[in-house]
Scaffold this active site. Structure first.
Site, PDB file in Angstrom:
ATOM      1  N   LYS A  15       0.842  -1.209   0.000  1.00 52.81           N
ATOM      2  CA  LYS A  15       0.000   0.000   0.000  1.00 52.81           C
ATOM      3  C   LYS A  15       0.876   1.258   0.000  1.00 52.81           C
ATOM      4  O   LYS A  15       0.608   2.212  -0.722  1.00 52.81           O
ATOM      5  CB  LYS A  15      -0.936   0.027   1.226  1.00 52.81           C
ATOM      6  N   ARG A  91      -9.400   0.518   8.981  1.00 55.70           N
ATOM      7  CA  ARG A  91      -9.017  -0.874   9.232  1.00 55.70           C
ATOM      8  C   ARG A  91     -10.104  -1.632   9.990  1.00 55.70           C
ATOM      9  O   ARG A  91      -9.916  -2.806  10.297  1.00 55.70           O
ATOM     10  CB  ARG A  91      -7.742  -0.890  10.080  1.00 55.70           C
ATOM     11  N   ARG A 130      11.529  -7.337   4.967  1.00 54.51           N
ATOM     12  CA  ARG A 130      11.369  -5.913   4.609  1.00 54.51           C
ATOM     13  C   ARG A 130      12.350  -4.990   5.334  1.00 54.51           C
ATOM     14  O   ARG A 130      12.597  -5.131   6.520  1.00 54.51           O
ATOM     15  CB  ARG A 130       9.930  -5.499   4.931  1.00 54.51           C
ATOM     16  N   ARG A 163      11.428  -2.429  10.666  1.00 57.08           N
ATOM     17  CA  ARG A 163      10.398  -1.989  11.609  1.00 57.08           C
ATOM     18  C   ARG A 163      10.300  -2.952  12.790  1.00 57.08           C
ATOM     19  O   ARG A 163      10.376  -4.161  12.610  1.00 57.08           O
ATOM     20  CB  ARG A 163       9.045  -1.909  10.900  1.00 57.08           C
ATOM     21  N   ARG A 174      -0.498  -9.569  13.177  1.00 57.36           N
ATOM     22  CA  ARG A 174      -1.058  -8.532  12.297  1.00 57.36           C
ATOM     23  C   ARG A 174      -1.903  -9.167  11.190  1.00 57.36           C
ATOM     24  O   ARG A 174      -2.930  -8.636  10.801  1.00 57.36           O
ATOM     25  CB  ARG A 174       0.079  -7.685  11.702  1.00 57.36           C
TER      26      ARG A 174
HETATM   27  P1  AMP Z   1       0.974   0.128   9.139  1.00 55.70           P
HETATM   28  O1  AMP Z   1       2.180   0.986   8.960  1.00 55.70           O
HETATM   29  O2  AMP Z   1      -0.205   0.608   8.339  1.00 55.70           O
HETATM   30  O3  AMP Z   1       1.256  -1.346   8.939  1.00 55.70           O
HETATM   31  O4  AMP Z   1       0.524   0.296  10.676  1.00 55.70           O
HETATM   32  C1  AMP Z   1       1.384  -0.103  11.732  1.00 55.70           C
HETATM   33  C2  AMP Z   1       0.568  -0.326  12.986  1.00 55.70           C
HETATM   34  O5  AMP Z   1      -0.075   0.910  13.378  1.00 55.70           O
HETATM   35  C3  AMP Z   1      -0.565  -1.320  12.853  1.00 55.70           C
HETATM   36  O6  AMP Z   1      -0.133  -2.679  13.020  1.00 55.70           O
HETATM   37  C4  AMP Z   1      -1.487  -0.874  13.996  1.00 55.70           C
HETATM   38  O7  AMP Z   1      -0.991  -1.290  15.257  1.00 55.70           O
HETATM   39  C5  AMP Z   1      -1.364   0.649  13.926  1.00 55.70           C
HETATM   40  N1  AMP Z   1      -2.381   1.213  13.006  1.00 55.70           N
HETATM   41  C6  AMP Z   1      -2.170   1.805  11.799  1.00 55.70           C
HETATM   42  N2  AMP Z   1      -3.320   2.187  11.239  1.00 55.70           N
HETATM   43  C7  AMP Z   1      -4.307   1.830  12.107  1.00 55.70           C
HETATM   44  C8  AMP Z   1      -5.723   1.915  12.081  1.00 55.70           C
HETATM   45  N3  AMP Z   1      -6.369   2.454  11.045  1.00 55.70           N
HETATM   46  N4  AMP Z   1      -6.406   1.443  13.170  1.00 55.70           N
HETATM   47  C9  AMP Z   1      -5.770   0.910  14.221  1.00 55.70           C
HETATM   48  N5  AMP Z   1      -4.439   0.759  14.290  1.00 55.70           N
HETATM   49  C10 AMP Z   1      -3.695   1.217  13.245  1.00 55.70           C
END
Ligand code: AMP
Length: 223
Positions: A15, A91, A130, A163, A174
């Protein structure tokens, strides 16, 4: 007329990469909820401290704070004028409903919701190898896309990092959360007729081509 997109899909599906391509090539404005949380964590804010507990376990940050944080970002002037590409939000179905309400109050609707789809084994492989650039965000992979110089970004020389939530246990959690809580959002958008499904198993350019082939059509209809 501004374009307002949601990029939807499991962690590691690409994404962020697609949001960056849409920014470079179509001047769309990427907004990543994960990036906003990571900035809050780096700045050691109260929100950042709270979010860390969830992020490091691979869980979702609670809807209330997430929706409030995203509402604040979506009401900023650049978003009003130029639209957005949302990466990582919504999400949950609750977040999708809240997004509709926020946009309705701004007199906006979504242009499209793009679901990038890959099997779980592809997600696991991508996340487990990654690495990202700390400066420009370019993504590398331990096996599939090594940088020319170890630990350094080919594009901007920035140091690469892994990360904290890209660890095997957290990755599994996740993915579980994605299937259980996030995937139902697809049904929500199917009903609205906004959903476009794309195959994310090939390279970034192939995925991008699928996204824009449909998007250019929609953008020319609304402009
Ligand atoms: P990402 O970089 O999008 O993979 O997000 C990393 C982490 O941030 C996720 O595993 C969640 O813990 C938190 N996070 C990001 N976006 C959301 C969301 N829309 N709702 C809840 N938690 C989020």
């Amino acid at each position: 007329m501004s374009t307002r997109l949601v990029l939807f899909g499991p962690p590691g599906v690409g994404k962020g990469t697609q949001a960056a391509l849409l920014q470079q090539r179509l001047r769309l404005n990427p907004i990543s909820s994960g990036d906003i949380f990571r900035k809050e964590i780096e700045a050691e804010t109260d929100l950042g401290r709270m979010a860390t507990r969830y992020i490091e376990r691979g869980e979702l940050v609670p809807n209330g704070v997430t929706i409030e944080m995203m509402a604040k970002r979506l009401r900023q002037d650049d978003v009003r004028q130029h639209g957005f590409v949302l990466d990582g939000f919504p999400r949950t179905v609750k977040q999708a409903e809240a997004l509709d309400e926020i946009l309705l109050k701004m007199d906006f609707g979504l242009t499209k919701v793009i679901s990038i789809e890959v099997p779980d084994e592809v997600v696991l492989h991508r996340l487990a190898g990654r690495m990202g650039c700390t400066k420009c965000g370019e993504i590398y992979h331990r096996e599939d896309k090594l940088p020319k110089r170890e630990g350094l970004c080919d594009k901007c020389n920035g140091p690469l990092f892994v990360r904290a939530d890209d660890q095997p246990d957290t990755i599994m959690e996740r993915l579980r959360v994605f299937h259980e809580t996030t995937e139902p959002v697809i049904d929500y958008y199917l009903k609205s007729g906004l959903l476009q499904r794309v195959n994310g198993t090939m390279g970034p350019e192939e995925t991008y081509a699928q996204i824009v082939s449909d998007l250019i059509h929609v953008m020319s209809e609304v402009s």
